[in-house]
Design an enzyme around this catalytic site. Structure first.
Site, PDB file in Angstrom:
ATOM      1  N   LYS A  47       0.680  -1.070   0.512  1.00  0.00           N
ATOM      2  CA  LYS A  47      -0.288   0.172  -0.299  1.00  0.00           C
ATOM      3  C   LYS A  47       0.630   1.375   0.221  1.00  0.00           C
ATOM      4  O   LYS A  47       1.616   1.359   0.721  1.00  0.00           O
ATOM      5  CB  LYS A  47      -0.611  -0.251   1.487  1.00  0.00           C
ATOM      6  CG  LYS A  47       0.160  -0.102   2.738  1.00  0.00           C
ATOM      7  CD  LYS A  47      -0.874  -0.260   3.361  1.00  0.00           C
ATOM      8  CE  LYS A  47       0.062   0.148   5.372  1.00  0.00           C
ATOM      9  NZ  LYS A  47      -1.298  -0.432   6.196  1.00  0.00           N
ATOM     10  N   ARG A 145     -10.074  -0.062  15.083  1.00  0.00           N
ATOM     11  CA  ARG A 145     -10.666   0.816  13.634  1.00  0.00           C
ATOM     12  C   ARG A 145     -11.384  -0.325  12.864  1.00  0.00           C
ATOM     13  O   ARG A 145     -12.368   0.019  12.675  1.00  0.00           O
ATOM     14  CB  ARG A 145      -8.619   0.626  12.706  1.00  0.00           C
ATOM     15  CG  ARG A 145      -8.321   1.877  12.242  1.00  0.00           C
ATOM     16  CD  ARG A 145      -6.837   2.070  12.445  1.00  0.00           C
ATOM     17  NE  ARG A 145      -6.253   0.158  10.739  1.00  0.00           N
ATOM     18  CZ  ARG A 145      -5.596   0.312  10.831  1.00  0.00           C
ATOM     19  NH1 ARG A 145      -4.296   1.389  11.183  1.00  0.00           N
ATOM     20  NH2 ARG A 145      -4.892  -0.643   9.855  1.00  0.00           N
ATOM     21  N   HIS A 176      -5.678  -7.283  13.253  1.00  0.00           N
ATOM     22  CA  HIS A 176      -4.553  -6.689  13.064  1.00  0.00           C
ATOM     23  C   HIS A 176      -4.191  -5.717  14.412  1.00  0.00           C
ATOM     24  O   HIS A 176      -5.392  -5.484  15.220  1.00  0.00           O
ATOM     25  CB  HIS A 176      -5.019  -5.180  12.256  1.00  0.00           C
ATOM     26  CG  HIS A 176      -3.963  -4.052  11.521  1.00  0.00           C
ATOM     27  ND1 HIS A 176      -2.553  -4.988  11.252  1.00  0.00           N
ATOM     28  CD2 HIS A 176      -3.525  -2.850  11.399  1.00  0.00           C
ATOM     29  CE1 HIS A 176      -1.992  -4.017  10.482  1.00  0.00           C
ATOM     30  NE2 HIS A 176      -1.988  -3.011  11.246  1.00  0.00           N
ATOM     31  N   ARG A 232       1.788 -10.663   7.345  1.00  0.00           N
ATOM     32  CA  ARG A 232       1.439  -9.448   7.175  1.00  0.00           C
ATOM     33  C   ARG A 232       2.348  -8.301   6.858  1.00  0.00           C
ATOM     34  O   ARG A 232       1.911  -7.094   7.485  1.00  0.00           O
ATOM     35  CB  ARG A 232      -0.436  -9.206   7.093  1.00  0.00           C
ATOM     36  CG  ARG A 232      -1.109  -9.361   6.128  1.00  0.00           C
ATOM     37  CD  ARG A 232      -2.823  -8.843   6.629  1.00  0.00           C
ATOM     38  NE  ARG A 232      -3.044  -8.015   8.081  1.00  0.00           N
ATOM     39  CZ  ARG A 232      -3.206  -8.266   9.260  1.00  0.00           C
ATOM     40  NH1 ARG A 232      -3.600  -9.603   9.216  1.00  0.00           N
ATOM     41  NH2 ARG A 232      -3.047  -7.629   9.886  1.00  0.00           N
ATOM     42  N   TYR A 278      15.255  29.866   6.296  1.00  0.00           N
ATOM     43  CA  TYR A 278      14.041  31.546   6.200  1.00  0.00           C
ATOM     44  C   TYR A 278      13.743  31.576   7.927  1.00  0.00           C
ATOM     45  O   TYR A 278      14.389  30.352   8.594  1.00  0.00           O
ATOM     46  CB  TYR A 278      13.038  30.880   5.794  1.00  0.00           C
ATOM     47  CG  TYR A 278      12.520  31.202   4.680  1.00  0.00           C
ATOM     48  CD1 TYR A 278      12.538  31.593   3.498  1.00  0.00           C
ATOM     49  CD2 TYR A 278      12.632  29.513   3.862  1.00  0.00           C
ATOM     50  CE1 TYR A 278      12.101  31.781   2.055  1.00  0.00           C
ATOM     51  CE2 TYR A 278      11.852  29.628   1.984  1.00  0.00           C
ATOM     52  CZ  TYR A 278      12.504  30.293   1.747  1.00  0.00           C
ATOM     53  OH  TYR A 278      11.519  30.788   0.598  1.00  0.00           O
ATOM     54  N   CYS A 325      13.483  24.303   3.616  1.00  0.00           N
ATOM     55  CA  CYS A 325      12.364  24.833   2.530  1.00  0.00           C
ATOM     56  C   CYS A 325      11.710  23.845   1.906  1.00  0.00           C
ATOM     57  O   CYS A 325      12.336  22.655   2.235  1.00  0.00           O
ATOM     58  CB  CYS A 325      13.710  26.109   1.814  1.00  0.00           C
ATOM     59  SG  CYS A 325      14.417  27.159   3.088  1.00  0.00           S
ATOM     60  N   ASP A 327      12.380  23.463  -1.551  1.00  0.00           N
ATOM     61  CA  ASP A 327      12.640  22.861  -2.622  1.00  0.00           C
ATOM     62  C   ASP A 327      14.766  22.570  -1.913  1.00  0.00           C
ATOM     63  O   ASP A 327      15.376  21.875  -2.744  1.00  0.00           O
ATOM     64  CB  ASP A 327      12.886  23.423  -3.783  1.00  0.00           C
ATOM     65  CG  ASP A 327      11.602  23.894  -3.942  1.00  0.00           C
ATOM     66  OD1 ASP A 327      10.862  23.504  -4.218  1.00  0.00           O
ATOM     67  OD2 ASP A 327      11.508  25.011  -4.444  1.00  0.00           O
TER      68      ASP A 327
HETATM   69  C1  LIG Z   1      -0.349  -1.707   6.525  1.00  0.00           C
HETATM   70  C2  LIG Z   1      -0.581  -2.688   7.329  1.00  0.00           C
HETATM   71  C3  LIG Z   1       0.173  -3.968   7.422  1.00  0.00           C
HETATM   72  C4  LIG Z   1       1.390  -3.735   7.301  1.00  0.00           C
HETATM   73  O1  LIG Z   1       1.601  -2.926   8.330  1.00  0.00           O
HETATM   74  P1  LIG Z   1       3.464  -2.622   9.197  1.00  0.00           P
HETATM   75  O2  LIG Z   1       3.647  -2.186  10.306  1.00  0.00           O
HETATM   76  O3  LIG Z   1       4.294  -2.043   8.053  1.00  0.00           O
HETATM   77  O4  LIG Z   1       3.952  -4.425   8.666  1.00  0.00           O
HETATM   78  C5  LIG Z   1      -0.275  -5.343   7.978  1.00  0.00           C
HETATM   79  N1  LIG Z   1      -1.728  -5.426   8.168  1.00  0.00           N
HETATM   80  C6  LIG Z   1      -2.784  -3.634   8.112  1.00  0.00           C
HETATM   81  C7  LIG Z   1      -4.356  -4.295   8.178  1.00  0.00           C
HETATM   82  C8  LIG Z   1      -2.487  -2.078   7.404  1.00  0.00           C
HETATM   83  O5  LIG Z   1      -3.126  -1.915   7.507  1.00  0.00           O
END
Ligand SMILES: *Cc1c(COP(=O)(O)O)cnc(C)c1O
Length: 389
Positions: A47, A145, A176, A232, A278, A325, A327
């Protein structure tokens, strides 16, 4: 095809700054994660444009390293992988009711259902097509979540009906962690126990949960009891440590896959007492040499790292002098610097090679390494090295 020099020149020719993505590092990191988690399989999370590394590049490298699944948050990211010819099993987990779920079903993408409405949307798409949709069910075991939080039993009934009708094929059930980066935190064990209960409830209703998975990078590296059938990882695929307090990438057999390089575009003498950038938050303490690095917050260099973010020039690391800055950033290279315009400097790269790291930048900016690499912007050309022939 044109044979002009421009067509054959590397993407870095004449560039101010660029991102080098080491596909070989991604491949080897995934192989290491697989070694640690087998017999569980690896779903590589790609992602967020593969955490800034490039969606398709990273997906191919992860598959070459032994990943059997890919995962993305959004449907569009999954569709982009299919459009690029990536045929591996592919999981997606975030879509609103307005999304075209049918497009995902047609593309053979496994869609995560997290609520009655999302299951109903997939079932409707499957009925339209007269064939089962591949879905995975997400239970919220305590992150607060995505996923079914309060009525898993009711959801199990809906899933059982959809499976019985052959509208869906349940290919997995997952959850998760909230605190995987603190392996001893009591929520880790509690979420695992809740996950096992949720699986038992599904099985009790006669539904095969498919692949069971729970572990992100931190849990993959620190908590084998959470590996189940599939892990994952995201961050670790790119060679960064999800638990910097417990170890650097090399301690886990991982190597950073991203290097950010720039070419100095100005090197000049300045007198003691010269304000820099700046707001003059930095003032030279002596006669010195200032170097200008053509990279700024438009490229993803965090403005919060002003005065602290490290840059490697000629074997030495210098903190950014004054504000970041849009750039550019300025470095105080000291009176004896031999730097020249055009010299290559490393903004972040491989810690074990003595380069500043995403973790260093995260600490300088008060954030996490995930955000540093993911935000490296599209203005920076990507150069891929280490791809298999
Ligand atoms: C982003 C994500 C992961 C990976 O998490 P990491 O901490 O980068 O390994 C796994 N599962 C879900 C649902 C996520 O959103």
């Amino acid at each position: 095809m044109t044979s002009s020099a421009a067509a054959t020149a590397p993407a870095t020719a004449g560039a101010s700054a660029w991102v080098t993505v080491d596909a070989g590092a991604i491949r080897q990191n995934v192989a290491e994660l697989l070694r640690r988690s087998a017999p569980a399989e690896v779903l590589a999370v790609v992602k967020g444009d593969a955490y800034g590394h490039g969606l398709v590049t990273a997906a191919r490298a992860a598959l070459a390293g032994g990943a059997t699944w890919l995962g993305v948050a959004q449907l569009d990211e999954a569709l982009r992988l299919r459009a690029a010819g990536v045929e591996a099993p592919l999981l997606t987990w975030l879509f609103p009711p307005q999304a075209d779920v049918g497009a995902a079903v047609d593309a053979g993408i496994d869609v995560t259902v997290t609520s009655p409405w999302s299951l109903e949307a997939v079932v409707a798409a499957a009925r339209d097509r007269g064939r089962p949709a591949r879905v995975q069910a997400k239970v919220d075991t305590g992150l607060g979540r995505g996923g079914v939080l309060t009525d898993w039993s009711g959801f199990v009934g809906l899933l059982a009906a959809a499976v019985a009708e052959e509208a869906v094929e349940l290919t997995g059930t997952w959850s998760h962690f909230a605190w995987a980066d603190a392996p001893r935190h009591p929520t880790v064990r509690a979420q695992q126990e809740r996950f096992v209960e949720a699986l038992a409830e599904l099985e009790g209703a006669g539904v095969d949960p498919g692949l069971r998975h729970l572990a992100n990078s931190a849990a993959t590296l620190t908590n084998p009891s959470a590996h189940f059938d599939l892990v994952r990882p995201g961050l670790a695929v790119y060679g960064l440590s999800p638990v910097p307090d417990l170890g650097a990438p090399a301690d886990f057999g991982l190597r950073e896959a991203m290097r950010v390089t720039a070419r100095l575009t100005s090197v000049k003498r300045a007198r003691a007492g010269q304000g820099v950038s700046y707001g003059h938050e930095y003032t030279t303490g002596r006669d010195t040499v200032l170097g200008l690095v053509p990279l700024g917050y438009a490229d993803g260099v965090p403005r919060h790292a002003g005065g602290r973010g490290p840059v490697l020039v000629g074997g030495r690391t210098y903190p950014v002098a004054g504000r970041v800055c849009m750039d550019q950033v300025v470095l105080d290279l000291g009176p004896d610097s031999h730097a020249e315009p055009g010299d290559e400097v490393v903004v972040l790269g491989v810690g074990a090679a003595g380069e500043p790291t995403a973790q260093d930048w995260a600490e300088a900016a008060g954030t996490i390494n995930y955000e540093i690499v993911t935000r490296m912007g599209p203005r920076l050309p990507r150069v891929v090295v280490g791809e298999e022939q």
